[in-house]
Design a protein around this motif. Structure first.
Motif, short mmCIF file in Angstrom:
data_model
loop_
_atom_site.label_atom_id
_atom_site.label_comp_id
_atom_site.label_asym_id
_atom_site.label_seq_id
_atom_site.Cartn_x
_atom_site.Cartn_y
_atom_site.Cartn_z
N SER A 18 -1.80 5.55 -6.45
CA SER A 18 -2.26 4.63 -7.49
C SER A 18 -3.09 3.49 -6.90
CB SER A 18 -1.06 4.04 -8.23
OG SER A 18 -0.36 3.15 -7.37
N MET A 19 -3.86 2.85 -7.78
CA MET A 19 -4.63 1.69 -7.37
C MET A 19 -3.69 0.56 -6.93
SD MET A 19 -7.38 -0.68 -9.38
CE MET A 19 -8.74 0.47 -9.30
N THR A 20 -2.57 0.43 -7.62
CA THR A 20 -1.60 -0.62 -7.28
C THR A 20 -1.11 -0.46 -5.85
OG1 THR A 20 -0.90 -0.76 -9.58
CG2 THR A 20 0.64 -1.62 -7.92
N MET A 21 -0.80 0.77 -5.44
CA MET A 21 -0.32 1.00 -4.07
C MET A 21 -1.44 0.80 -3.06
SD MET A 21 2.85 1.25 -4.26
CE MET A 21 3.21 1.69 -2.58
N ALA A 22 -2.67 1.15 -3.43
CA ALA A 22 -3.80 0.93 -2.52
C ALA A 22 -4.01 -0.56 -2.28
CB ALA A 22 -5.06 1.58 -3.09
N ILE A 23 -3.89 -1.35 -3.33
CA ILE A 23 -4.03 -2.81 -3.19
C ILE A 23 -2.88 -3.38 -2.37
CG2 ILE A 23 -4.01 -4.99 -4.47
CD1 ILE A 23 -5.60 -3.47 -6.68
N LYS A 24 -1.68 -2.88 -2.59
CA LYS A 24 -0.53 -3.31 -1.79
C LYS A 24 -0.75 -2.97 -0.31
CE LYS A 24 4.49 -2.96 -1.48
NZ LYS A 24 5.70 -2.36 -2.02
N ALA A 25 -1.28 -1.78 -0.05
CA ALA A 25 -1.58 -1.38 1.33
C ALA A 25 -2.62 -2.31 1.94
CB ALA A 25 -2.08 0.07 1.35
N ARG A 26 -3.67 -2.63 1.16
CA ARG A 26 -4.72 -3.53 1.67
C ARG A 26 -4.13 -4.89 2.02
NH1 ARG A 26 -9.43 -4.96 -2.32
NH2 ARG A 26 -7.70 -6.08 -3.26
N ARG A 27 -3.29 -5.42 1.15
CA ARG A 27 -2.67 -6.73 1.41
C ARG A 27 -1.75 -6.70 2.63
NH1 ARG A 27 -1.13 -8.27 -4.78
NH2 ARG A 27 -3.23 -8.88 -5.41
N LEU A 65 -1.44 3.82 9.59
CA LEU A 65 -0.41 4.67 8.98
C LEU A 65 1.00 4.24 9.39
CD1 LEU A 65 -2.22 8.12 9.26
CD2 LEU A 65 -2.03 6.64 7.25
N SER A 66 1.15 3.81 10.62
CA SER A 66 2.45 3.34 11.09
C SER A 66 2.87 2.05 10.38
CB SER A 66 2.39 3.10 12.60
OG SER A 66 3.61 2.59 13.07
N LEU A 67 1.96 1.10 10.24
CA LEU A 67 2.28 -0.15 9.55
C LEU A 67 2.63 0.09 8.09
CD1 LEU A 67 -0.43 -2.48 11.08
CD2 LEU A 67 2.04 -2.81 11.24
N LEU A 68 1.89 0.97 7.45
CA LEU A 68 2.19 1.27 6.05
C LEU A 68 3.57 1.91 5.92
CD1 LEU A 68 -1.26 2.54 4.78
CD2 LEU A 68 -0.22 0.29 4.43
N ARG A 69 3.87 2.85 6.80
CA ARG A 69 5.17 3.52 6.77
C ARG A 69 6.31 2.51 6.99
NH1 ARG A 69 3.52 7.61 9.32
NH2 ARG A 69 3.71 6.74 11.39
N MET A 70 6.13 1.59 7.94
CA MET A 70 7.15 0.58 8.23
C MET A 70 7.36 -0.37 7.05
SD MET A 70 6.69 -0.42 12.28
CE MET A 70 5.36 -1.49 11.93
N ASN A 71 6.35 -0.50 6.19
CA ASN A 71 6.44 -1.37 5.03
C ASN A 71 6.74 -0.61 3.75
OD1 ASN A 71 5.70 -4.34 5.72
ND2 ASN A 71 4.39 -3.08 7.02
N GLY A 72 7.13 0.65 3.88
CA GLY A 72 7.55 1.43 2.72
C GLY A 72 6.44 1.91 1.81
N ILE A 73 5.21 1.98 2.35
CA ILE A 73 4.07 2.42 1.56
C ILE A 73 3.70 3.84 2.01
CG2 ILE A 73 1.65 2.00 0.97
CD1 ILE A 73 2.23 -0.99 1.62
N LYS A 74 3.78 4.78 1.08
CA LYS A 74 3.45 6.16 1.38
C LYS A 74 1.94 6.33 1.38
CE LYS A 74 4.20 10.89 -0.08
NZ LYS A 74 4.69 11.76 -1.13
N ALA A 75 1.39 6.80 2.48
CA ALA A 75 -0.05 7.05 2.59
C ALA A 75 -0.26 8.32 3.40
CB ALA A 75 -0.75 5.87 3.27
N GLU A 76 -1.06 9.22 2.87
CA GLU A 76 -1.34 10.48 3.52
C GLU A 76 -2.82 10.54 3.89
OE1 GLU A 76 0.92 12.81 4.23
OE2 GLU A 76 2.51 11.62 3.29
#
Length: 78
Positions: A18-27, A65-76
């Motif tokens: 989702s766009m929401t998760m992409a923005i959360k990842a960016r932040r 990818l590691s930082l996102l995973r550590m912050n609970g954000i799923k990114a493939e």
């Protein structure tokens, strides 16, 4: 100006859904000093709807990818 010339390096993409998760990842990544762009990605033939993700320099792929995973954000990788 294209994102390629801005980063001066090959770019990789990761799907967040989702766009929401992409923005959360960016932040989340901005808080770590990594600037990324939010992009609408092609869903492909087998999926419907919109898929969003982030675009970042490939040289940072492991860190991103590691930082996102550590912050609970799923990114493939996309």
């Amino acid at each position: 100006m294209s994102s390629q010339s801005f980063y001066k390096t090959p770019l990789c993409r990761a799907s967040t859904g989702s766009m929401t998760m992409a923005i959360k990842a960016r932040r989340t990544l901005a808080g770590e000093g990594i600037n990324v762009g939010v992009k609408k990605l092609s869903a492909g033939i087998e999926k419907s709807g919109c898929i969003y993700g982030i675009e970042y320099p490939c040289e940072l792929s492991g860190n991103v990818l590691s930082l996102l995973r550590m912050n609970g954000i799923k990114a493939e990788p996309f």
